[in-house]
Write a protein that holds these residues in place. Structure first.
Motif, PDB file in Angstrom:
ATOM      1  N   ASN A  74       0.797  -1.232   0.000  1.00  0.00           N
ATOM      2  CA  ASN A  74       0.000   0.000   0.000  1.00  0.00           C
ATOM      3  C   ASN A  74       0.829   1.281   0.000  1.00  0.00           C
ATOM      4  O   ASN A  74       0.368   2.306  -0.490  1.00  0.00           O
ATOM      5  CB  ASN A  74      -0.946   0.026   1.207  1.00  0.00           C
ATOM      6  N   HIS A  75       2.018   1.213   0.558  1.00  0.00           N
ATOM      7  CA  HIS A  75       2.833   2.438   0.618  1.00  0.00           C
ATOM      8  C   HIS A  75       4.151   2.326  -0.144  1.00  0.00           C
ATOM      9  O   HIS A  75       4.411   3.123  -1.055  1.00  0.00           O
ATOM     10  CB  HIS A  75       3.115   2.847   2.058  1.00  0.00           C
ATOM     11  N   LEU A  76       4.991   1.364   0.199  1.00  0.00           N
ATOM     12  CA  LEU A  76       6.303   1.302  -0.440  1.00  0.00           C
ATOM     13  C   LEU A  76       6.201   1.030  -1.936  1.00  0.00           C
ATOM     14  O   LEU A  76       6.986   1.577  -2.721  1.00  0.00           O
ATOM     15  CB  LEU A  76       7.173   0.229   0.231  1.00  0.00           C
ATOM     16  N   GLY A  77       5.224   0.223  -2.339  1.00  0.00           N
ATOM     17  CA  GLY A  77       5.035  -0.065  -3.762  1.00  0.00           C
ATOM     18  C   GLY A  77       4.751   1.195  -4.566  1.00  0.00           C
ATOM     19  O   GLY A  77       5.469   1.499  -5.534  1.00  0.00           O
ATOM     20  N   LYS A 127      -2.887   3.861   4.563  1.00  0.00           N
ATOM     21  CA  LYS A 127      -3.701   4.831   3.821  1.00  0.00           C
ATOM     22  C   LYS A 127      -3.375   6.263   4.265  1.00  0.00           C
ATOM     23  O   LYS A 127      -3.447   7.192   3.465  1.00  0.00           O
ATOM     24  CB  LYS A 127      -5.180   4.526   4.001  1.00  0.00           C
ATOM     25  N   LEU A 128      -3.007   6.416   5.537  1.00  0.00           N
ATOM     26  CA  LEU A 128      -2.512   7.703   6.015  1.00  0.00           C
ATOM     27  C   LEU A 128      -1.184   8.026   5.334  1.00  0.00           C
ATOM     28  O   LEU A 128      -0.932   9.169   4.942  1.00  0.00           O
ATOM     29  CB  LEU A 128      -2.331   7.651   7.534  1.00  0.00           C
ATOM     30  N   ALA A 129      -0.353   7.019   5.169  1.00  0.00           N
ATOM     31  CA  ALA A 129       0.930   7.207   4.480  1.00  0.00           C
ATOM     32  C   ALA A 129       0.709   7.684   3.047  1.00  0.00           C
ATOM     33  O   ALA A 129       1.484   8.505   2.537  1.00  0.00           O
ATOM     34  CB  ALA A 129       1.730   5.905   4.496  1.00  0.00           C
ATOM     35  N   ASN A 130      -0.340   7.194   2.378  1.00  0.00           N
ATOM     36  CA  ASN A 130      -0.658   7.655   1.025  1.00  0.00           C
ATOM     37  C   ASN A 130      -0.908   9.155   0.994  1.00  0.00           C
ATOM     38  O   ASN A 130      -0.521   9.851   0.050  1.00  0.00           O
ATOM     39  CB  ASN A 130      -1.899   6.950   0.479  1.00  0.00           C
ATOM     40  N   ILE A 131      -1.567   9.664   2.032  1.00  0.00           N
ATOM     41  CA  ILE A 131      -1.885  11.092   2.099  1.00  0.00           C
ATOM     42  C   ILE A 131      -0.618  11.908   2.355  1.00  0.00           C
ATOM     43  O   ILE A 131      -0.381  12.931   1.705  1.00  0.00           O
ATOM     44  CB  ILE A 131      -2.952  11.347   3.176  1.00  0.00           C
ATOM     45  N   PHE A 132       0.206  11.462   3.306  1.00  0.00           N
ATOM     46  CA  PHE A 132       1.474  12.142   3.560  1.00  0.00           C
ATOM     47  C   PHE A 132       2.357  12.127   2.304  1.00  0.00           C
ATOM     48  O   PHE A 132       2.999  13.129   1.968  1.00  0.00           O
ATOM     49  CB  PHE A 132       2.225  11.461   4.705  1.00  0.00           C
ATOM     50  N   PHE A 133       2.404  10.989   1.636  1.00  0.00           N
ATOM     51  CA  PHE A 133       3.199  10.838   0.413  1.00  0.00           C
ATOM     52  C   PHE A 133       2.744  11.831  -0.649  1.00  0.00           C
ATOM     53  O   PHE A 133       3.561  12.533  -1.263  1.00  0.00           O
ATOM     54  CB  PHE A 133       3.061   9.394  -0.090  1.00  0.00           C
ATOM     55  N   THR A 134       1.441  11.939  -0.847  1.00  0.00           N
ATOM     56  CA  THR A 134       0.899  12.852  -1.857  1.00  0.00           C
ATOM     57  C   THR A 134       1.191  14.298  -1.492  1.00  0.00           C
ATOM     58  O   THR A 134       1.556  15.111  -2.354  1.00  0.00           O
ATOM     59  CB  THR A 134      -0.621  12.638  -2.005  1.00  0.00           C
TER      60      THR A 134
END
Length: 300
Positions: free
Chosen positions: A123-126, A190-197
């Motif tokens: 979900n995040h590293l990929g 899913k929180l990491a997705n937001i920080f990443f974006t």
């Protein structure tokens, strides 16, 4: 001198869209819609047979003359992601849109070949690694867009991401697991997705590449069906309150094709509107720390 951009209205027709998780659910629904509007597709899938079946489905659903390429990769494997990124770069002179949509929740604690917890890896590293590897091609293709599927599930992780337990060993201990540890882990990714974006949007300012993430809502898909009888029963009950994959894909498609988001970046969307995720996402220090940790974990 930086690249100069001519002012022209964004149009998805003729654009090349790379998308993960497009063989089912909202990814497949979005791929069909984008194809019907003249977009060319590069589908990253784990199963080649399934991917080829999906290509036939998509082509049968549109009268548009488009290109659909299939790329095979396991999004939990960094070695596999590096290989597929290299293949995309060699075959695709342009990448106009990258959609990081593949995701999963693992009820049992699993560790990847590279040594990372499986939900975090997929979900995040990929998405982080794939985006980073394709970033120069996206910049060369600018204006370009990066879209990542997050979730309202990020709200479960109000305390943030536990950087002291990145392998989630504590969350998968028997009592923590019984109390929803794996689901909390999903929320953290899913929180990491937001920080990443958010951080990606900051880093890409002035490049012509914009970044977005979104919540598709509760969608009637096959998500979480591999985690045993209880998970299947839970999802069956939730399906009674779920939206269709087509409805869940609406914001993804809108972010890929709408002119009105061209000058927005780093934001989170729900039902085609900017929304505020949980308060902790405003902490720039966490976003930067996550980025540094992600670079270290992917050897970027």
């Amino acid at each position: 001198m930086g690249k100069e951009f001519t002012v022209s209205k964004w149009n998805i027709r003729g654009k090349y869209v790379v998308i993960t998780g497009a063989t089912s659910g909202i990814g497949l629904a979005a791929a069909k819609i984008l194809a019907s509007r003249g977009a060319n597709l590069g589908i990253i899938a784990r199963n080649e047979t399934k991917a080829n079946e999906v290509v036939n489905q998509i082509k049968a659903s549109t009268n548009e003359i488009i290109v659909i390429d299939v790329f095979i990769a396991d999004m939990s494997s960094q070695q596999s992601i590096r290989k597929v990124a290299s293949e995309i770069l060699s075959r695709c002179p342009k990448v106009d849109v990258l959609i990081n949509n593949a995701g999963a929740l693992f009820q049992n604690h699993q560790i990847t070949a590279e040594g990372y917890e499986m939900t975090w890896a997929v979900n995040h590293l990929g998405p982080f690694l794939l985006t980073t590897l394709l970033l120069e091609r996206l910049k060369e293709s600018a204006p370009a867009r990066i879209i990542t599927t997050s979730s309202h599930g990020h709200k479960m992780a109000r305390k943030g991401i536990d950087f002291n337990d990145l392998r989630a060993e504590q969350l998968y201990k028997p009592m923590k697991k019984l109390m929803g540890g794996p689901t909390l882990r999903y929320g953290q990714t899913k929180l990491a997705n937001i920080f990443f974006t958010s951080e990606l949007g900051q880093q890409l300012k002035g490049t012509g590449v914009t970044a977005y993430c979104f919540d598709p809502g509760l969608v009637n898909t096959n998500f979480n069906q591999h985690n045993g009888k209880l998970a299947r029963l839970t999802m069956a009950i939730m399906k009674l309150f779920s939206r269709s994959p087509e409805k869940g894909a609406e914001t993804m498609v809108w972010l890929a094709e709408a002119e009105e988001v061209s000058h927005q970046t780093g934001l989170y969307y729900v039902d085609k509107k900017i929304e505020s995720p949980i308060e902790i996402t405003n902490d720039r220090n966490i976003a930067k720390r996550l980025w540094e940790i992600s670079e270290a974990q992917t050897l970027i």
